[in-house]
Design a protein around this motif. Structure first.
Motif, short mmCIF file in Angstrom:
data_model
loop_
_atom_site.label_atom_id
_atom_site.label_comp_id
_atom_site.label_asym_id
_atom_site.label_seq_id
_atom_site.Cartn_x
_atom_site.Cartn_y
_atom_site.Cartn_z
N ALA A 1 1.06 -1.17 0.19
CA ALA A 1 -0.17 0.23 0.35
C ALA A 1 0.89 1.59 -0.53
O ALA A 1 0.50 2.59 -0.57
N ALA A 2 1.94 1.13 0.52
CA ALA A 2 2.75 2.16 1.08
C ALA A 2 3.27 2.71 -0.49
O ALA A 2 3.35 3.76 -1.15
N PRO B 1 8.01 11.81 -8.41
CA PRO B 1 9.00 11.68 -9.60
C PRO B 1 10.63 11.56 -7.96
O PRO B 1 10.04 12.34 -6.82
N ARG B 2 11.77 11.43 -8.99
CA ARG B 2 12.76 11.08 -8.32
C ARG B 2 13.31 10.85 -9.28
O ARG B 2 14.18 12.05 -10.27
N LYS C 1 16.10 -0.54 3.48
CA LYS C 1 17.21 -1.04 2.71
C LYS C 1 17.16 -2.73 2.85
O LYS C 1 16.45 -2.29 3.58
N GLY C 2 17.25 -2.85 1.91
CA GLY C 2 17.62 -4.10 2.08
C GLY C 2 16.89 -6.03 1.22
O GLY C 2 16.47 -6.26 2.20
N ALA D 1 14.57 -0.32 -5.10
CA ALA D 1 14.74 1.93 -5.36
C ALA D 1 12.86 2.15 -4.70
O ALA D 1 12.91 2.96 -4.06
N VAL D 2 12.21 1.00 -5.37
CA VAL D 2 10.43 1.51 -4.74
C VAL D 2 10.11 1.60 -3.63
O VAL D 2 9.52 2.35 -2.81
N CYS D 3 10.93 0.68 -2.89
CA CYS D 3 10.97 0.18 -1.14
C CYS D 3 11.63 1.55 -0.76
O CYS D 3 10.76 2.22 0.21
N GLU D 4 12.89 1.42 -0.78
CA GLU D 4 12.96 2.70 -0.61
C GLU D 4 12.98 4.46 -0.99
O GLU D 4 12.44 4.75 0.23
#
Length: 256
Positions: A70-71, A79-80, A196-197, A187-190
């Motif tokens: 969901a996050a 944008p990144r 990380k991880g 990248a999308v999790c960070e």
């Protein structure tokens, strides 16, 4: 061969070294040749790696939960900045973010390995009248005969796939290699604030943990995840299994 395995151990995981030794031995046996993996020098190298801790238990990838998904959905299209420090346009971010969302949701629902996600084509995806979808995994490392496996995916995941489906819906779904999939998931999790991880295996791990938390049996988890051995799913779900243990139920029943 001993030198080759020792050199590979410097750059790949211990399981990959063991797999290489087994594959080389298997190919030699198939051709009626002596098995070099049985040589004393090779055994010494593998034993030495184990003593050094390089062939011990591998670090488990962090699992991505449904709450984490969901996050990801809420933040993926922001944008990144790229490697050169340039900020994406909103249009670029939406296009990239929609792929990230579809990738993560599909890998979670299908408990897909990186290789399976990379090989997925639009011909393997179909929708159902209730909004859900079906994926056909044509071949995986536990399906050497290529018989394929039909997998259920949620309406939310099907909608995410439809959002990136091009005209005609032909060719690969994601058009990414296994390494690219791992990098995009990390990248999308960070970007979602998860830290990380995370890797290309995190969605498969998280899905197994979610199923265990919902009291799905280990056999059911193995069937949905296409595992032939219970070793890895049991390892992934051991914390969830502890929460369902007899002692946990005792304390829950007594309310203390």
């Amino acid at each position: 061969m001993a030198a080759y395995l020792a050199e590979r151990a410097e750059t790949v995981k211990p399981a990959t070294v063991r797999l290489a030794a087994a594959a080389i031995g298997h190919r030699h046996r198939q051709n009626g040749l002596p098995n070099p993996a049985a040589a004393e020098g090779v055994r010494i190298v593998l034993a030495g790696l184990a003593r050094q801790g390089q062939a011990g238990a591998q670090r488990q990838a962090k699992g991505i939960s449904r709450e984490d998904l969901a996050a990801i959905r809420a933040t993926a299209c922001r944008p990144r900045r790229g490697r050169g420090g340039r900020l994406e346009s909103r249009r670029q971010a939406r296009a990239r973010g929609r792929v990230d969302i579809a990738l993560c949701c599909t890998m979670f629902d299908g408990m897909l390995r990186r290789s399976e996600a990379a090989a997925l084509t639009w011909a393997d995806v179909s929708g159902e009248a209730d909004g859900s979808g079906r994926l056909i995994v044509r071949r995986s490392k536990t399906d050497a005969e290529g018989e394929g496996k039909a997998l259920w995916i949620s309406p939310e995941t099907m909608a995410a796939l439809d959002a990136i489906r091009g005209e005609g819906g032909a060719g690969p779904v994601f058009g990414l290699s296994g390494q690219q999939i791992s990098r995009r998931i990390a990248a999308v999790c960070e970007a979602a604030g998860l830290g990380k991880g995370y890797s290309g295996h995190s969605l498969r791990v998280g899905a197994a943990q979610a199923l265990a938390g919902a009291n799905i049996s280990l056999a059911g988890i193995m069937e949905n995840g296409r595992w032939q051995s219970s070793r890895m799913p049991a390892r992934y779900t051991r914390n969830a299994a502890a929460a369902q243990s007899a002692m946990a139920r005792l304390y829950g029943r007594n309310g203390r």
